[in-house]
Design an enzyme around this catalytic site. Sequence first.
Site, short mmCIF file in Angstrom:
data_model
loop_
_atom_site.label_atom_id
_atom_site.label_comp_id
_atom_site.label_asym_id
_atom_site.label_seq_id
_atom_site.Cartn_x
_atom_site.Cartn_y
_atom_site.Cartn_z
N GLY A 1 0.79 -1.23 0.00
CA GLY A 1 0.00 0.00 0.00
C GLY A 1 0.81 1.27 0.00
O GLY A 1 0.24 2.36 0.00
N ASP B 1 -8.13 2.42 16.00
CA ASP B 1 -6.68 2.64 16.16
C ASP B 1 -6.11 3.27 14.89
O ASP B 1 -5.05 2.88 14.42
CB ASP B 1 -5.97 1.31 16.45
N PHE C 1 -6.07 -4.06 11.83
CA PHE C 1 -7.40 -4.13 12.43
C PHE C 1 -7.38 -4.86 13.77
O PHE C 1 -8.38 -5.47 14.18
CB PHE C 1 -8.36 -4.80 11.45
#
Length: 551
Positions: A363, A402, A441
């Site tokens: 990413g 978060d 996650f």
Amino acid sequence: MASRQDPWMDMISEEGDDNAVNPQAGVVYGRRRTQAKKQSDAQISLSRRQNKGSFVTSSTSSWSHSLSIRGRESIVIESNVNLQLLRKPKGPSKRPPKPTLKKKQDPSLPDLTKEKEYFKEVDAFELLEETPSPLCTKWTMGVKQQTAICNLSPILSRWGLSTITETPLDEPAEKFLLPIFDKLAIEEREGEGAGTETEPHLVQQGLLDGEDECASAFTQLLMVCKQTAPVSLREVLSAYSDPCSTKKLGEGTYGEAYRVGSTVCKIVPIDGDILVNNEVQKKSKEVLEEALLTSSLNNLRKEGENSCTGFIDTIDFRVCKGAYDAELIRAWEDWDAENGSENDHPKIFSDEQCYIVFVLADGGRDLESFVLLDYKEAQSLLLQVTASLSVAEAACEFEHRDLHWGNILLSRDNTEVITFILGRKKMKATTFGLRVSIIDFTLSRINTGDAILFLDLSADPELFMGEKGNKQFDTYRAMKKVTKDCWGGSFPKTNVLWLIYLVDILLLKKTFKRTTKDERELRSFKKRMSSYQSARDCLVDSFFTGLLVSA
């Protein structure tokens, strides 16, 4: 001078010598750990949180399973303490209550007393079994238990594996597991050619011997990964590139991230007995939940009622076993020589060590290290994150919980517009060539429709003890206030809190070309967001006017 008489002893003496008792040991309640020790542990843990980066970040994104001693008390026996029961004062006894007259039942009506008691009991049982609880509480044989994963059966059914959790109580588990493993073994031999018949039986052994929940979770993890047995780390690396080209990208408390070809492999040791980086290794049950949650978010990439591409593309996840691969050790040492690792050297892992490997798309770089060019890119960043959170909120009540600047990856491409669908309405968002991917996650909460997956942050009080004024730790504390420490419930306001955090980061931490007017717009947007209750509310704000249009 005579010593002062103890009034308690006076009271005893009035009852006569026959009632006197010998001195006994008294019960004194006190905590085992001293306050100084507790503060020392908290300072060490906070120091590690502030200095430790996440897998592709330099700020923390991991959580620890430190056991809180809040509310725990131990019993200490203290000698030479006189202990007496408190006697009731003598006096006239209270008047007995007036008798109440029972209503006479009409003899023509049937007596349904027993039936009423029965249905009360049934109703109470069904309430315990069926009422959803934000704390994800379940009842088993009359014992209350807390669990992070509610009813795995419907979730595993998505992979055709629900049989494992639907075994009747009067039938042995191996009777239902053996056909599943035989089927998986046949598929693996047909798809990959190789495979031994003995390895699947090693996986079954824990259940056949009646081992604990960890063995069952490990088996379920293998099934979700479509494996019959763990593979080697070298096998996973070789599937995506030449292992010799492996390069370490970053590290976290619970594992390491490596670039392998065009992918990123996040390697996390699990179920081991040794401490890694002074932390207990994650258990199969924990990574199973993360794998299921990641898969649910991956489904949002498919076009449907709600869809988007703002969450990192998870290509695969694999269970591995064995010592750290030589090429991974080389990459680790190269990174350590250049950056100075805070993690333990991976040579500590034995041949029996197990891992979960998440294979992710690359990413780009995290927001902390990425250089934004101008105000338009900052707007695009906020728009893409807000749109992704809005879609996930609508699809599965998702909350990231978060979303610090280490968990947002950025890259540039030639795409000027991205498309997403929110409530069956197709929208186009202007990107100015910037592409955003949300990762990590671990602390997230999601409702799959059949189960609620979340992490109970009340078990990690140190997360909320960070430095005041630090935007990240302030956001953790703000979340705790919103949720009231009930982390299983749906609180989309937590997504808004992290969007406010991102605006603060852009204003205070990031340098890019902007005007005074641009800064005023950011501050005004932040002020308006404080009254919003979800990311979807933020998406319709005037801040995004002109950047968001219907497709």
